[in-house]
Every structure is written in C-alpha cells, then in structure tokens.
Motif scaffolding. Structure first.
Motif, PDB file in Angstrom:
ATOM      1  N   SER A  25       0.661  -1.203  -0.200  1.00 27.09           N
ATOM      2  CA  SER A  25       0.075   0.042   0.117  1.00 27.09           C
ATOM      3  C   SER A  25       0.776   1.155   0.092  1.00 27.09           C
ATOM      4  O   SER A  25       0.367   2.180  -0.646  1.00 27.09           O
ATOM      5  CB  SER A  25      -1.161   0.094   1.231  1.00 27.09           C
ATOM      6  OG  SER A  25       0.240   0.463   2.284  1.00 27.09           O
ATOM      7  N   GLN A  47     -14.692  -1.386   1.927  1.00 27.87           N
ATOM      8  CA  GLN A  47     -14.831  -0.436   2.909  1.00 27.87           C
ATOM      9  C   GLN A  47     -15.084  -1.250   3.805  1.00 27.87           C
ATOM     10  O   GLN A  47     -14.520  -0.746   5.488  1.00 27.87           O
ATOM     11  CB  GLN A  47     -16.289  -0.021   3.096  1.00 27.87           C
ATOM     12  CG  GLN A  47     -16.546   1.561   2.001  1.00 27.87           C
ATOM     13  CD  GLN A  47     -17.440   2.705   1.810  1.00 27.87           C
ATOM     14  OE1 GLN A  47     -19.113   1.687   2.271  1.00 27.87           O
ATOM     15  NE2 GLN A  47     -17.395   3.332   1.036  1.00 27.87           N
ATOM     16  N   LYS A  50     -11.347  -4.518   6.562  1.00 28.02           N
ATOM     17  CA  LYS A  50      -9.852  -3.216   7.663  1.00 28.02           C
ATOM     18  C   LYS A  50      -8.188  -3.200   6.797  1.00 28.02           C
ATOM     19  O   LYS A  50      -7.307  -2.717   7.067  1.00 28.02           O
ATOM     20  CB  LYS A  50      -9.850  -3.865   8.960  1.00 28.02           C
ATOM     21  CG  LYS A  50     -11.334  -3.597   9.506  1.00 28.02           C
ATOM     22  CD  LYS A  50     -11.792  -2.804  10.041  1.00 28.02           C
ATOM     23  CE  LYS A  50     -12.989  -2.505  10.787  1.00 28.02           C
ATOM     24  NZ  LYS A  50     -13.863  -1.967  10.151  1.00 28.02           N
ATOM     25  N   GLY A  53      -8.578  -2.483   2.404  1.00 25.56           N
ATOM     26  CA  GLY A  53      -9.854  -1.514   1.952  1.00 25.56           C
ATOM     27  C   GLY A  53      -8.948   0.070   2.255  1.00 25.56           C
ATOM     28  O   GLY A  53      -9.436   0.779   0.859  1.00 25.56           O
ATOM     29  N   PRO A  54      -8.022   0.699   3.794  1.00 22.52           N
ATOM     30  CA  PRO A  54      -7.705   1.729   4.445  1.00 22.52           C
ATOM     31  C   PRO A  54      -6.879   2.397   2.715  1.00 22.52           C
ATOM     32  O   PRO A  54      -6.898   3.308   1.694  1.00 22.52           O
ATOM     33  CB  PRO A  54      -7.940   1.932   5.170  1.00 22.52           C
ATOM     34  CG  PRO A  54      -8.618   1.477   5.801  1.00 22.52           C
ATOM     35  CD  PRO A  54      -8.756  -0.445   4.719  1.00 22.52           C
ATOM     36  N   ALA A  57      -8.251   2.518  -0.689  1.00 24.91           N
ATOM     37  CA  ALA A  57      -9.285   4.101  -0.783  1.00 24.91           C
ATOM     38  C   ALA A  57      -8.270   4.868  -1.163  1.00 24.91           C
ATOM     39  O   ALA A  57      -7.907   5.901  -1.921  1.00 24.91           O
ATOM     40  CB  ALA A  57      -9.867   4.082  -0.415  1.00 24.91           C
ATOM     41  N   MET A  58      -6.837   4.839  -0.061  1.00 29.16           N
ATOM     42  CA  MET A  58      -6.022   5.768  -0.605  1.00 29.16           C
ATOM     43  C   MET A  58      -5.274   6.033  -1.788  1.00 29.16           C
ATOM     44  O   MET A  58      -4.929   6.954  -2.300  1.00 29.16           O
ATOM     45  CB  MET A  58      -4.605   5.865   0.627  1.00 29.16           C
ATOM     46  CG  MET A  58      -3.835   6.474   0.988  1.00 29.16           C
ATOM     47  SD  MET A  58      -4.915   8.949   0.738  1.00 29.16           S
ATOM     48  CE  MET A  58      -4.901   8.223   3.101  1.00 29.16           C
ATOM     49  N   LYS A  61      -7.533   7.755  -4.498  1.00 30.03           N
ATOM     50  CA  LYS A  61      -7.470   9.249  -3.729  1.00 30.03           C
ATOM     51  C   LYS A  61      -6.728   9.923  -4.063  1.00 30.03           C
ATOM     52  O   LYS A  61      -6.809  11.510  -4.943  1.00 30.03           O
ATOM     53  CB  LYS A  61      -8.260   9.289  -2.485  1.00 30.03           C
ATOM     54  CG  LYS A  61      -8.042  10.893  -2.234  1.00 30.03           C
ATOM     55  CD  LYS A  61      -8.211  11.049  -0.198  1.00 30.03           C
ATOM     56  CE  LYS A  61      -8.343  12.276  -0.188  1.00 30.03           C
ATOM     57  NZ  LYS A  61      -9.263  12.543   1.352  1.00 30.03           N
ATOM     58  N   THR A  73     -15.960   0.654  -5.099  1.00 34.20           N
ATOM     59  CA  THR A  73     -16.081   0.197  -4.041  1.00 34.20           C
ATOM     60  C   THR A  73     -17.472  -0.343  -3.845  1.00 34.20           C
ATOM     61  O   THR A  73     -18.911   0.258  -4.105  1.00 34.20           O
ATOM     62  CB  THR A  73     -15.982   1.597  -3.894  1.00 34.20           C
ATOM     63  OG1 THR A  73     -15.011   2.398  -3.997  1.00 34.20           O
ATOM     64  CG2 THR A  73     -16.176   1.358  -1.693  1.00 34.20           C
TER      65      THR A  73
END
Length: 106
Positions: A25, A47, A50, A53-54, A57-58, A61, A73
């Motif tokens: 990541s 979502q 854990k 997912g984060p 999403a980052m 973004k 998503t």
C-alpha cells in the motif's frame, strides 16, 4: 518464545500478510502521489476490509494524471477471493476498453 533466539519472534501468516499489504500500500500510494506513470489501474475497494480497504481507497484518492485509476467500491465485500468472481466480467470489460490488445474482435 521457546526455540526462538532472543529478539526474534515467530509471526503468524496473518502478521506476514499485514506487513506485506502495508508495504504494497505504501508503494501504491507513492506511485499515485509521486511517480505518476502513464498506467491504468482497475481496483476493487471494500469498505469492510480493514487490511487493504483503507490503503486501496488512499491509492484511488492520491493518484494523479498520467496515472488513471478506475475503482469499484463495495461496502461489505471483505478480503476474499469469492468477491472477484462477480467482478470478472466488469474487469474484463474495463480491460477491453483500456488496453487495445484486449479489445473485442469485430
């Protein structure tokens, strides 16, 4: 821990997967922010997951042109291979529109 040298501990496969996912990541986010290769990514973000997912999403973004990111998503998918079964047609359609070599034959 018996049999393990001082300062060294055995890790579970979940710990190893967590460390690998964290490293991946950080690499993906760095690519999105700094490197900006002319590359297209299709990514599924859950979502509920854990672990990935984060950071996923980052990555979505923070990606900037010339890097292109298409994301799907899913709110409750989790981190399971079964999730991909339903997404394969959508992913292949994206691939056919994104990479000319994968386009449907006329």
């Amino acid at each position: 821990m018996p049999g393990v040298p001082a300062g060294r501990q055995r890790t579970s496969s979940a710990d190893a997967e967590s460390r690998l996912m964290l490293k991946a990541s950080r690499t993906a986010i760095a690519i999105g922010r700094h490197t900006r290769p002319a590359t297209s990514f299709w990514i599924e973000v859950s979502q509920k997951d854990k672990l990935s997912g984060p950071p996923s999403a980052m990555f979505v973004k923070t990606a900037r042109p010339a890097t292109s990111v298409t994301s799907v998503t899913l709110p409750h998918a989790g981190h399971r291979m079964e999730v991909w079964g339903g997404l394969i047609p959508q992913c292949l359609d994206w691939l056919a529109h994104t990479v000319p070599a994968f386009a449907h034959a006329a």
